[in-house]
Design a protein around this motif. Structure first.
Motif, mmCIF file in Angstrom:
data_model
loop_
_atom_site.group_PDB
_atom_site.id
_atom_site.type_symbol
_atom_site.label_atom_id
_atom_site.label_comp_id
_atom_site.label_asym_id
_atom_site.label_seq_id
_atom_site.Cartn_x
_atom_site.Cartn_y
_atom_site.Cartn_z
ATOM 1 N N MET A 1 -7.989 52.828 33.030
ATOM 2 C CA MET A 1 -6.829 52.542 32.569
ATOM 3 C C MET A 1 -6.046 51.928 33.624
ATOM 4 O O MET A 1 -6.408 51.931 34.840
ATOM 5 N N THR A 2 -4.922 50.956 33.147
ATOM 6 C CA THR A 2 -4.320 50.213 34.130
ATOM 7 C C THR A 2 -2.922 50.109 33.638
ATOM 8 O O THR A 2 -2.344 50.405 32.630
ATOM 9 N N HIS A 3 -2.287 49.200 34.343
ATOM 10 C CA HIS A 3 -0.728 48.792 34.156
ATOM 11 C C HIS A 3 -0.865 47.622 33.896
ATOM 12 O O HIS A 3 -1.628 46.847 34.058
ATOM 13 N N VAL A 4 0.243 47.065 33.037
ATOM 14 C CA VAL A 4 0.312 45.747 32.709
ATOM 15 C C VAL A 4 1.849 45.397 32.728
ATOM 16 O O VAL A 4 2.655 45.936 32.752
ATOM 17 N N VAL A 5 1.951 43.977 33.328
ATOM 18 C CA VAL A 5 3.250 43.480 33.428
ATOM 19 C C VAL A 5 3.374 42.737 32.304
ATOM 20 O O VAL A 5 2.759 41.832 31.737
ATOM 21 N N THR A 6 4.620 42.886 31.534
ATOM 22 C CA THR A 6 5.170 42.443 30.192
ATOM 23 C C THR A 6 5.963 41.325 30.392
ATOM 24 O O THR A 6 6.336 40.743 31.365
ATOM 25 N N GLU A 7 6.313 40.688 29.307
ATOM 26 C CA GLU A 7 7.165 39.599 29.187
ATOM 27 C C GLU A 7 8.500 39.455 30.141
ATOM 28 O O GLU A 7 8.969 38.474 30.469
ATOM 29 N N ALA A 8 9.130 40.895 30.053
ATOM 30 C CA ALA A 8 10.240 40.990 30.989
ATOM 31 C C ALA A 8 10.253 40.351 32.434
ATOM 32 O O ALA A 8 11.118 39.879 32.946
ATOM 33 N N CYS A 9 9.258 40.360 32.745
ATOM 34 C CA CYS A 9 8.933 39.694 34.301
ATOM 35 C C CYS A 9 8.917 38.192 34.111
ATOM 36 O O CYS A 9 9.299 37.452 35.314
ATOM 37 N N ILE A 10 8.634 37.440 33.100
ATOM 38 C CA ILE A 10 8.724 35.995 32.998
ATOM 39 C C ILE A 10 10.215 35.407 33.416
ATOM 40 O O ILE A 10 11.112 35.958 33.029
ATOM 41 N N ARG A 11 10.292 34.482 34.363
ATOM 42 C CA ARG A 11 11.371 33.956 35.086
ATOM 43 C C ARG A 11 12.198 34.829 35.921
ATOM 44 O O ARG A 11 13.350 34.360 36.222
ATOM 45 N N CYS A 12 11.584 35.996 36.106
ATOM 46 C CA CYS A 12 12.501 36.826 37.015
ATOM 47 C C CYS A 12 11.633 36.951 38.524
ATOM 48 O O CYS A 12 12.181 36.768 39.485
ATOM 49 N N PRO A 57 2.244 51.278 31.494
ATOM 50 C CA PRO A 57 0.759 51.839 31.309
ATOM 51 C C PRO A 57 0.277 51.140 30.036
ATOM 52 O O PRO A 57 0.900 50.861 29.094
ATOM 53 N N GLU A 58 -0.988 50.643 30.316
ATOM 54 C CA GLU A 58 -1.734 49.883 29.339
ATOM 55 C C GLU A 58 -1.448 50.727 28.122
ATOM 56 O O GLU A 58 -1.407 50.150 26.853
ATOM 57 N N GLU A 59 -1.850 51.972 27.895
ATOM 58 C CA GLU A 59 -1.670 52.790 26.538
ATOM 59 C C GLU A 59 -0.351 52.910 25.950
ATOM 60 O O GLU A 59 -0.278 53.082 24.811
ATOM 61 N N ASP A 60 0.765 52.500 26.813
ATOM 62 C CA ASP A 60 1.998 52.347 26.346
ATOM 63 C C ASP A 60 2.606 50.885 25.868
ATOM 64 O O ASP A 60 3.860 50.847 25.719
ATOM 65 N N VAL A 61 1.765 49.807 25.988
ATOM 66 C CA VAL A 61 2.479 48.578 25.924
ATOM 67 C C VAL A 61 2.827 48.567 24.385
ATOM 68 O O VAL A 61 2.185 48.788 23.452
ATOM 69 N N PRO A 62 3.966 48.146 24.319
ATOM 70 C CA PRO A 62 4.519 47.982 22.801
ATOM 71 C C PRO A 62 3.648 47.018 21.960
ATOM 72 O O PRO A 62 3.195 45.860 22.514
ATOM 73 N N ALA A 64 4.346 44.291 20.086
ATOM 74 C CA ALA A 64 4.786 43.060 20.469
ATOM 75 C C ALA A 64 4.136 42.445 21.775
ATOM 76 O O ALA A 64 4.379 41.200 21.869
ATOM 77 N N GLN A 65 3.991 43.238 22.816
ATOM 78 C CA GLN A 65 3.673 43.009 24.005
ATOM 79 C C GLN A 65 2.182 42.947 24.277
ATOM 80 O O GLN A 65 1.686 42.619 25.527
ATOM 81 N N LEU A 66 1.371 43.342 23.293
ATOM 82 C CA LEU A 66 -0.174 43.651 23.283
ATOM 83 C C LEU A 66 -0.854 42.470 23.954
ATOM 84 O O LEU A 66 -1.893 42.624 24.965
ATOM 85 N N PRO A 67 -0.524 41.342 23.582
ATOM 86 C CA PRO A 67 -1.266 39.962 24.423
ATOM 87 C C PRO A 67 -1.174 39.922 25.720
ATOM 88 O O PRO A 67 -1.827 39.234 26.590
ATOM 89 N N PHE A 68 -0.092 40.633 26.415
ATOM 90 C CA PHE A 68 -0.013 40.657 27.887
ATOM 91 C C PHE A 68 -1.093 41.426 28.652
ATOM 92 O O PHE A 68 -1.367 41.344 29.747
ATOM 93 N N ILE A 69 -1.765 42.237 28.046
ATOM 94 C CA ILE A 69 -2.998 43.127 28.205
ATOM 95 C C ILE A 69 -4.242 41.899 28.703
ATOM 96 O O ILE A 69 -4.536 42.199 30.032
ATOM 97 N N LYS A 70 -4.519 41.122 27.794
ATOM 98 C CA LYS A 70 -5.485 40.144 28.127
ATOM 99 C C LYS A 70 -4.811 38.924 29.066
ATOM 100 O O LYS A 70 -5.583 38.583 29.913
#
Length: 107
Positions: A1-12, A57-62, A64-70
């Motif tokens: 298991m891993t953690h994922v950075v999602t869209e909220a980080c973009i441009r921040c 956490p990867e298992e909690d990625v919404p 709409a944000q699943l593409p951010f895992i890849k």
């Protein structure tokens, strides 16, 4: 298991998370951070450090944000490691509450 950075980080690109990571699993792009899934030990200390709630956490990625895992896995192989906190992007506060930012991602 891993953690994922999602869209909220973009441009921040707040880097508070980088300082607390015990295994240096963050990678830095021009306007986004990613987590190397092969390095992340799932310790979760980065989650509360992110001021925009971009790390989950990867298992909690919404759904709409699943593409951010890849995307995290792909870009972590291309971008250099970041191990020390830096200042956020100059207009980060203007972008922190915006959504639908994937088109803003600079690879």
């Amino acid at each position: 298991m891993t953690h994922v950075v999602t869209e909220a980080c973009i441009r921040c690109k707040y880097t508070d998370c980088v300082d607390v990571c015990p295994v240096d699993c963050f990678r830095e792009g021009p306007n986004f951070l990613v987590i190397d899934p092969d390095e992340c030990i799932d310790c979760a200390v980065c989650i509360p450090e992110c001021p925009v709630g971009a790390i989950v956490p990867e298992e909690d990625v919404p759904t709409a944000q699943l593409p951010f895992i890849k995307l995290n896995a792909e870009l972590s192989r291309q971008w250099p490691s970041i191990t020390k906190r830096k200042g956020a992007l100059p207009d980060a506060d203007d972008w922190k509450d915006k959504t639908d930012k994937l088109g803003e991602l600079i690879r």
